[in-house]
Design an enzyme around this catalytic site. Structure first.
Site, PDB file in Angstrom:
ATOM      1  N   GLY A 134       0.135  -3.641  -6.445  1.00  0.00           N
ATOM      2  CA  GLY A 134       1.515  -2.927  -7.807  1.00  0.00           C
ATOM      3  C   GLY A 134       2.108  -3.867  -8.394  1.00  0.00           C
ATOM      4  O   GLY A 134       1.546  -4.424  -9.737  1.00  0.00           O
ATOM      5  N   LYS A 205      -8.604  -5.441  -2.768  1.00  0.00           N
ATOM      6  CA  LYS A 205      -7.450  -6.732  -2.701  1.00  0.00           C
ATOM      7  C   LYS A 205      -7.842  -7.285  -2.991  1.00  0.00           C
ATOM      8  O   LYS A 205      -7.930  -8.268  -3.726  1.00  0.00           O
ATOM      9  CB  LYS A 205      -6.097  -5.811  -2.645  1.00  0.00           C
ATOM     10  CG  LYS A 205      -5.648  -4.303  -3.375  1.00  0.00           C
ATOM     11  CD  LYS A 205      -4.991  -3.663  -2.743  1.00  0.00           C
ATOM     12  CE  LYS A 205      -4.676  -2.190  -3.099  1.00  0.00           C
ATOM     13  NZ  LYS A 205      -3.160  -1.731  -2.184  1.00  0.00           N
TER      14      LYS A 205
HETATM   15  N1  HSE Z   1      -2.418   3.349  -0.960  1.00  0.00           N
HETATM   16  C1  HSE Z   1      -2.182   1.481  -1.467  1.00  0.00           C
HETATM   17  C2  HSE Z   1      -1.395   1.124  -0.215  1.00  0.00           C
HETATM   18  C3  HSE Z   1      -1.302   1.766  -2.585  1.00  0.00           C
HETATM   19  O1  HSE Z   1      -0.585   2.030   0.800  1.00  0.00           O
HETATM   20  O2  HSE Z   1      -0.525   0.544  -0.615  1.00  0.00           O
HETATM   21  C4  HSE Z   1      -2.286   1.677  -3.679  1.00  0.00           C
HETATM   22  O3  HSE Z   1      -3.432   0.756  -3.618  1.00  0.00           O
END
Ligand code: HSE
Length: 441
Positions: A134, A205
């Site tokens: 993020g 990721k």
């Molecule tokens: N669903 C992800 C999280 C956020 O819980 O970190 C978006 O990648």
């Protein structure tokens, strides 16, 4: 100079954040980028709702292809998600000569090779800072800030949902299912949390970080992915007694044999900063040969943290879009013709240390049998914790938990040893195995 014209595909949480951050900080952003950045067009299903939010200056349509076809649009921001229509639209935007910004980690981790090569052929950028952790600028840090380094390893808490669940399990002593329900009620977990709790989101990721760190193609299909659904409160408690916390880590490591690429729950020494990242926060540790160990911490999701990353990409593209494509920072940090084919190791070749919990009959010689099997496999024991026996069943028969921490062993060797341990008649329940990472510099 005319402002850069941006078209959004989708205006959910991240799109709305992008809209308001760009509006609120437009003056500073313009001073940084050298010209204004304006959202000129939005494609959404619910046109009336979007119109009431973005106001009369933004053209709202319900056809994403109208955004891509508009010659006024310089940058397309894909916020649809997933690998279906989003993939098609990103490829069409590239083919139309648009730069693309996306937060879509699944798309790039699975189809990145195709997408980046299409972008190179067309001379456009595909920027994806918001796809990993993020608001933490980890892509920028890996790709540019640490460019002098031979990166050795990365370990990250890169999924906020699972970190929130693990924090709650530890603090309240609750089991996974109970905390998941509470997390859903509070909006920390999606109604369908599968990608988060099964480790898939973290797998996407870490795949992207691994490619940028080591100059290898993105290859999510080679990642080992294990989630947190089988973790019990008892193991979190035992880990704590031994000085560790359990975190869902995305790990990628350079070894002499190849690249480790894996997501699974891990014991982390409680004294490490990473072990103290709680709730929905994210953190990534990167070890490079020149810089040593560095830590990046922040919000891994949410409207404005994600918008912070999307807008940073918009500013980068605004500064560089007239530059010769060969002089831009490569998508995956390394020049596309300089990627290496270092293999991603199968999990059986990964070397790490382990936490094992065995539910055993409290009988003479059981511990000797267990340690004998580990010794014959060449697995060295670091620590043993044995609880007082509980009385269960009839005739005073007792059982106990034996917890063993091992030194480093090859996963394949450990699998064989666990199979032999499991076959002992005195081992009464499935053995729990959790990997352990010391994360020393
Ligand atoms: N669903 C992800 C999280 C956020 O819980 O970190 C978006 O990648």
């Amino acid at each position: 100079m005319k402002a850069i014209q941006v078209g959004l595909l989708g205006i959910g949480t991240v799109g709305l954040g992008t809209f308001s951050v760009l509006q609120r900080n437009q003056e500073e952003i313009q001073r940084r980028a050298g010209r204004g950045i304006e959202i000129a067009m939005v494609a959404v299903r619910d046109v009336a709702r979007a119109r009431s939010i973005v106001g009369p200056d933004v053209k709202v349509v319900n056809d994403a292809r109208a955004v891509i076809a508009n010659p006024e649009i310089d940058i397309v921001v894909e916020l649809i998600g997933g690998c279906g229509v989003a993939k098609q639209l990103v490829l069409e935007a590239i083919a139309a000569g648009k730069h693309v910004v996306t937060a879509n980690k699944a798309l790039l981790a699975v189809h990145g090779t195709e997408i980046f090569s299409a972008a190179c052929a067309k001379g456009v950028m595909v920027a994806f800072e918001a796809a990993v952790a993020g608001g933490i600028p980890i892509i920028k840090a890996l790709r540019e800030g640490l460019t002098a380094n031979r990166i050795q390893w990365i370990a990250g808490i890169i999924n906020g949902t699972t970190n929130f669940i693990l924090s709650e399990m530890r603090e309240k002593g609750l089991d996974f299912e109970v905390v998941l329900k509470e997390a859903q009620r509070l909006g920390y977990a999606e109604a369908d949390p599968t990608f988060d709790i099964e480790g898939v989101d973290a797998g996407h990721k870490v795949t992207l970080m691994s490619a940028i760190a080591f100059g290898i193609p993105v290859q999510f299909d080679k990642a080992y992915v294990e989630g947190i659904t089988k973790l019990g409160a008892a193991d979190i408690r035992y880990a704590e007694q031994l000085g560790y916390r359990i975190k869902l880590l995305g790990i990628t490591k350079r070894t002499p044999k190849g690249i480790e690429l894996r997501v699974h729950p891990s014991l982390v020494p409680a004294k490490r900063l990473l072990a103290n990242v709680e709730g929905a926060m994210n953190a990534v540790v990167v070890n490079g040969d020149a810089v040593g160990t560095t830590l990046y911490y922040g919000k891994g999701a949410g409207s404005e943290p994600s918008a912070s990353a999307v807008v940073a990409d918009l500013v980068d593209i605004t500064r560089l879009h007239t530059a010769d494509p060969l002089h831009r920072v490569p998508h995956l940090a390394f020049q596309p013709d300089a990627l290496t084919n270092l293999p991603v190791l199968p999990m059986s070749e990964v070397v790490t240390s382990y936490y094992l919990r065995l539910r055993v009959a409290d009988q003479t010689g059981v511990l000797a049998q267990v340690t004998g099997i580990l010794a014959s496999a060449g697995i060295s024991i670091d620590a043993v914790l044995q609880r007082e026996a509980d009385e269960v069943g009839g005739e005073g028969s007792t059982q106990t938990d034996v917890i063993i921490l091992t030194h480093d062993a090859r996963e394949g060797t450990m699998n064989e040893a666990i199979a032999r341990l499991q076959a002992l008649p005195t081992v009464l329940a499935p053995i729990v195995r959790i990997r352990k990472e010391e994360l020393a510099g």
